[in-house]
Scaffold this motif. Sequence first.
Motif, PDB file in Angstrom:
ATOM      1  N   CYS A 168      28.447  19.218  82.878  1.00  0.00           N
ATOM      2  CA  CYS A 168      28.272  18.857  84.285  1.00  0.00           C
ATOM      3  C   CYS A 168      29.366  17.885  84.725  1.00  0.00           C
ATOM      4  CB  CYS A 168      26.884  18.262  84.528  1.00  0.00           C
ATOM      5  SG  CYS A 168      26.681  16.562  83.952  1.00  0.00           S
ATOM      6  N   SER A 169      29.524  17.742  86.030  1.00  0.00           N
ATOM      7  CA  SER A 169      30.624  16.940  86.577  1.00  0.00           C
ATOM      8  C   SER A 169      30.531  15.472  86.173  1.00  0.00           C
ATOM      9  CB  SER A 169      30.653  17.058  88.104  1.00  0.00           C
ATOM     10  OG  SER A 169      29.433  16.588  88.662  1.00  0.00           O
ATOM     11  N   ARG A 170      29.321  14.959  85.966  1.00  0.00           N
ATOM     12  CA  ARG A 170      29.177  13.552  85.597  1.00  0.00           C
ATOM     13  C   ARG A 170      29.506  13.298  84.133  1.00  0.00           C
ATOM     14  NH1 ARG A 170      27.285  10.508  89.590  1.00  0.00           N
ATOM     15  NH2 ARG A 170      25.888  11.385  91.153  1.00  0.00           N
ATOM     16  N   CYS A 171      29.387  14.313  83.312  1.00  0.00           N
ATOM     17  CA  CYS A 171      29.666  14.132  81.880  1.00  0.00           C
ATOM     18  C   CYS A 171      31.128  14.396  81.527  1.00  0.00           C
ATOM     19  CB  CYS A 171      28.767  15.046  81.045  1.00  0.00           C
ATOM     20  SG  CYS A 171      27.030  14.528  81.015  1.00  0.00           S
ATOM     21  N   GLU A 172      31.850  15.054  82.423  1.00  0.00           N
ATOM     22  CA  GLU A 172      33.232  15.424  82.113  1.00  0.00           C
ATOM     23  C   GLU A 172      34.093  14.209  81.783  1.00  0.00           C
ATOM     24  OE1 GLU A 172      35.232  18.176  84.703  1.00  0.00           O
ATOM     25  OE2 GLU A 172      33.363  19.196  85.207  1.00  0.00           O
ATOM     26  N   TYR A 173      34.019  13.177  82.624  1.00  0.00           N
ATOM     27  CA  TYR A 173      34.874  12.016  82.358  1.00  0.00           C
ATOM     28  C   TYR A 173      34.408  11.248  81.124  1.00  0.00           C
ATOM     29  CZ  TYR A 173      37.503   7.739  82.687  1.00  0.00           C
ATOM     30  OH  TYR A 173      38.324   6.684  82.380  1.00  0.00           O
ATOM     31  N   VAL A 174      33.103  11.194  80.904  1.00  0.00           N
ATOM     32  CA  VAL A 174      32.594  10.526  79.699  1.00  0.00           C
ATOM     33  C   VAL A 174      33.236  11.149  78.463  1.00  0.00           C
ATOM     34  CG1 VAL A 174      30.563  10.091  78.271  1.00  0.00           C
ATOM     35  CG2 VAL A 174      30.405   9.857  80.755  1.00  0.00           C
ATOM     36  N   LEU A 175      33.297  12.473  78.413  1.00  0.00           N
ATOM     37  CA  LEU A 175      33.901  13.162  77.272  1.00  0.00           C
ATOM     38  C   LEU A 175      35.375  12.805  77.115  1.00  0.00           C
ATOM     39  CD1 LEU A 175      32.458  16.792  77.292  1.00  0.00           C
ATOM     40  CD2 LEU A 175      31.782  14.842  75.903  1.00  0.00           C
ATOM     41  N   MET A 176      36.049  12.581  78.236  1.00  0.00           N
ATOM     42  CA  MET A 176      37.480  12.283  78.178  1.00  0.00           C
ATOM     43  C   MET A 176      37.761  10.826  77.815  1.00  0.00           C
ATOM     44  SD  MET A 176      38.994  14.671  81.232  1.00  0.00           S
ATOM     45  CE  MET A 176      40.626  14.737  80.518  1.00  0.00           C
ATOM     46  N   CYS A 177      36.710  10.107  77.455  1.00  0.00           N
ATOM     47  CA  CYS A 177      36.869   8.737  76.950  1.00  0.00           C
ATOM     48  C   CYS A 177      36.572   8.664  75.454  1.00  0.00           C
ATOM     49  CB  CYS A 177      35.924   7.782  77.689  1.00  0.00           C
ATOM     50  SG  CYS A 177      36.293   7.553  79.437  1.00  0.00           S
ATOM     51  N   HIS A 178      36.227   9.802  74.838  1.00  0.00           N
ATOM     52  CA  HIS A 178      35.759   9.722  73.446  1.00  0.00           C
ATOM     53  C   HIS A 178      36.840   9.240  72.486  1.00  0.00           C
ATOM     54  CE1 HIS A 178      37.395  13.913  72.835  1.00  0.00           C
ATOM     55  NE2 HIS A 178      37.666  13.404  71.649  1.00  0.00           N
ATOM     56  N   HIS A 179      38.112   9.496  72.812  1.00  0.00           N
ATOM     57  CA  HIS A 179      39.182   9.030  71.915  1.00  0.00           C
ATOM     58  C   HIS A 179      39.247   7.508  71.863  1.00  0.00           C
ATOM     59  CE1 HIS A 179      41.118   8.818  75.850  1.00  0.00           C
ATOM     60  NE2 HIS A 179      42.072   8.061  75.319  1.00  0.00           N
ATOM     61  N   LEU A 180      38.749   6.843  72.917  1.00  0.00           N
ATOM     62  CA  LEU A 180      38.755   5.377  72.948  1.00  0.00           C
ATOM     63  C   LEU A 180      37.575   4.784  72.186  1.00  0.00           C
ATOM     64  CD1 LEU A 180      39.770   4.786  76.677  1.00  0.00           C
ATOM     65  CD2 LEU A 180      41.225   4.736  74.645  1.00  0.00           C
ATOM     66  N   GLY A 181      36.624   5.625  71.830  1.00  0.00           N
ATOM     67  CA  GLY A 181      35.497   5.162  71.028  1.00  0.00           C
ATOM     68  C   GLY A 181      35.784   5.230  69.536  1.00  0.00           C
ATOM     69  N   LEU A 182      36.883   5.890  69.173  1.00  0.00           N
ATOM     70  CA  LEU A 182      37.241   6.053  67.768  1.00  0.00           C
ATOM     71  C   LEU A 182      38.112   4.892  67.293  1.00  0.00           C
ATOM     72  CD1 LEU A 182      38.227   9.846  67.833  1.00  0.00           C
ATOM     73  CD2 LEU A 182      35.976   8.864  67.398  1.00  0.00           C
ATOM     74  N   THR A 183      37.998   4.563  66.017  1.00  0.00           N
ATOM     75  CA  THR A 183      38.829   3.527  65.400  1.00  0.00           C
ATOM     76  C   THR A 183      39.790   4.181  64.425  1.00  0.00           C
ATOM     77  OG1 THR A 183      37.122   1.813  65.568  1.00  0.00           O
ATOM     78  CG2 THR A 183      38.829   1.491  63.901  1.00  0.00           C
ATOM     79  N   ARG A 184      41.084   3.978  64.634  1.00  0.00           N
ATOM     80  CA  ARG A 184      42.079   4.549  63.726  1.00  0.00           C
ATOM     81  C   ARG A 184      42.243   3.641  62.516  1.00  0.00           C
ATOM     82  NH1 ARG A 184      45.930   8.367  63.580  1.00  0.00           N
ATOM     83  NH2 ARG A 184      45.417   9.019  65.700  1.00  0.00           N
ATOM     84  N   LEU A 185      42.175   4.248  61.330  1.00  0.00           N
ATOM     85  CA  LEU A 185      42.315   3.504  60.084  1.00  0.00           C
ATOM     86  C   LEU A 185      43.728   3.625  59.534  1.00  0.00           C
ATOM     87  CD1 LEU A 185      38.971   4.564  58.336  1.00  0.00           C
ATOM     88  CD2 LEU A 185      39.378   2.626  59.869  1.00  0.00           C
ATOM     89  N   GLN A 186      44.022   2.827  58.526  1.00  0.00           N
ATOM     90  CA  GLN A 186      45.362   2.827  57.946  1.00  0.00           C
ATOM     91  C   GLN A 186      45.716   4.151  57.278  1.00  0.00           C
ATOM     92  OE1 GLN A 186      45.500  -0.626  55.378  1.00  0.00           O
ATOM     93  NE2 GLN A 186      46.137  -1.964  57.043  1.00  0.00           N
ATOM     94  N   ASP A 187      44.705   4.913  56.860  1.00  0.00           N
ATOM     95  CA  ASP A 187      44.997   6.193  56.212  1.00  0.00           C
ATOM     96  C   ASP A 187      45.243   7.315  57.219  1.00  0.00           C
ATOM     97  OD1 ASP A 187      42.502   6.775  57.213  1.00  0.00           O
ATOM     98  OD2 ASP A 187      41.541   7.135  55.281  1.00  0.00           O
ATOM     99  N   SER A 189      43.155   8.469  59.476  1.00  0.00           N
ATOM    100  CA  SER A 189      41.924   9.071  59.987  1.00  0.00           C
ATOM    101  C   SER A 189      41.357   8.202  61.106  1.00  0.00           C
ATOM    102  CB  SER A 189      40.892   9.222  58.867  1.00  0.00           C
ATOM    103  OG  SER A 189      40.490   7.953  58.380  1.00  0.00           O
ATOM    104  N   GLU A 190      40.423   8.757  61.854  1.00  0.00           N
ATOM    105  CA  GLU A 190      39.737   8.024  62.908  1.00  0.00           C
ATOM    106  C   GLU A 190      38.241   8.110  62.658  1.00  0.00           C
ATOM    107  OE1 GLU A 190      42.028   8.439  67.003  1.00  0.00           O
ATOM    108  OE2 GLU A 190      41.861  10.379  66.015  1.00  0.00           O
ATOM    109  N   ILE A 191      37.535   7.028  62.938  1.00  0.00           N
ATOM    110  CA  ILE A 191      36.102   7.012  62.671  1.00  0.00           C
ATOM    111  C   ILE A 191      35.320   6.567  63.899  1.00  0.00           C
ATOM    112  CG2 ILE A 191      36.356   6.557  60.199  1.00  0.00           C
ATOM    113  CD1 ILE A 191      35.566   3.594  60.875  1.00  0.00           C
ATOM    114  N   PHE A 192      34.068   6.989  63.922  1.00  0.00           N
ATOM    115  CA  PHE A 192      33.126   6.520  64.936  1.00  0.00           C
ATOM    116  C   PHE A 192      31.782   6.327  64.254  1.00  0.00           C
ATOM    117  CE2 PHE A 192      29.771   7.465  68.097  1.00  0.00           C
ATOM    118  CZ  PHE A 192      30.012   6.404  68.963  1.00  0.00           C
ATOM    119  N   ILE A 193      31.175   5.168  64.478  1.00  0.00           N
ATOM    120  CA  ILE A 193      29.849   4.919  63.916  1.00  0.00           C
ATOM    121  C   ILE A 193      28.821   5.365  64.948  1.00  0.00           C
ATOM    122  CG2 ILE A 193      28.246   3.215  62.989  1.00  0.00           C
ATOM    123  CD1 ILE A 193      30.619   1.565  62.098  1.00  0.00           C
ATOM    124  N   ASN A 194      28.065   6.376  64.581  1.00  0.00           N
ATOM    125  CA  ASN A 194      27.095   6.987  65.486  1.00  0.00           C
ATOM    126  C   ASN A 194      25.687   6.516  65.140  1.00  0.00           C
ATOM    127  OD1 ASN A 194      26.446   8.764  67.621  1.00  0.00           O
ATOM    128  ND2 ASN A 194      25.821  10.342  66.166  1.00  0.00           N
TER     129      ASN A 194
END
Length: 365
Positions: A168-187, A189-194
């Motif tokens: 839906c139109s309200r969820c579209e932008y939320v999805l486009m922020c998911h990369h900012l919820g991830l933490t990039r590690l030294q190896d 990879s990127e992680i997210f604690i769910n």
Amino acid sequence: MEVQQALDVTNHTITLYPSNWLYNAGVIGLLRILEELGDRVEEFIADDGTTKISTTKNVDEIFENWDKLSPKSKKNNSLVYGWKDAYYANQKEKSIKKRISAFLQQKENGRKVKKTASTFSCIFCTKRVKIKKTDARFLNQAFGNILLGSEKSFSNMYWNHSAKDFVCSRCEYVLMCHHLGLTRLQDGSEIFINAPSFKLMFNLNRFARGIFGVSSLKEGRDKREILAMSVIEYATKIQTTLGIWTGMNIEIVSKRGDKIEFFNLPYEVIQLLVDRRIASLLSQIGEFSILNLVLNQDFTRLMELGYLLLRIGLKPENERGKSDRAFVANYLKIKWNSKHTQHVAQLIFELYAAIEEKTKKNIYL
């Protein structure tokens, strides 16, 4: 069982409910943007697991900070939008701002929908929307070209050779922020604690980013250790209990390229880590060798290790043999600990006693 919608808009407040990890990461990413803009996002996050967003920030402000926080190339060009092979494929500033506007919109637009329009249910918030199929947006590479498929390039990813997961139109932008919820590690990879609570997710991911993020001096760690350390940080630094949320699933989602893996800890281990006394002792000791014995629930070995360290510590320095020094070096990586093995042994005994008390009394909350 009734399914709680992942989004609700009332009284100029947008209420978001936990959904799957991709959506949840988007919400945490969005909160990062609003925090950067000066919103007191801790006030948005409710104890019931939801987040209630009420912001006066406009489309341009949100876009600028979304862009600012997003990764750039060496030439300072965005890696997430603006070109065909960007992370959000084929997305331009105009299309992203349109999505931000739709998210902030207090009411659905009043356009009349033809009777021939179809009804779709959003895969994330479950909201039912009546819309022309040509205007509907489906889950594809526009929301992440590594995680999601393209109808043209990877048509066999979807049943009937077409994307069918409506957003839906309200969820579209939320999805486009998911990369900012991830933490990039030294190896790399990127992680997210769910977790089942945005309050829990916001704090756990903040701790993980601060301790293990790519800019951190901490050495690369196992995903299970990262999850454990984040929970310990929460238990020792946040002046509230995890309550009922510890009885539900807390996991790390690990992303490396197009590979997604999930790591979690047993329920019994989570109950130990959220105990403030146990968490405090593990934090004081600070050794991953000790933490891993707890994660493996190898409590007998924990006690044995304490006795061996105590025995070595009671020896004068000049009487310690090569094997003694090797043993200490193997288990104690922190220099201060290696020189004060008796003190570490005492903390280990206290830790063992706290674990015994917790497990015998079967106290979980």
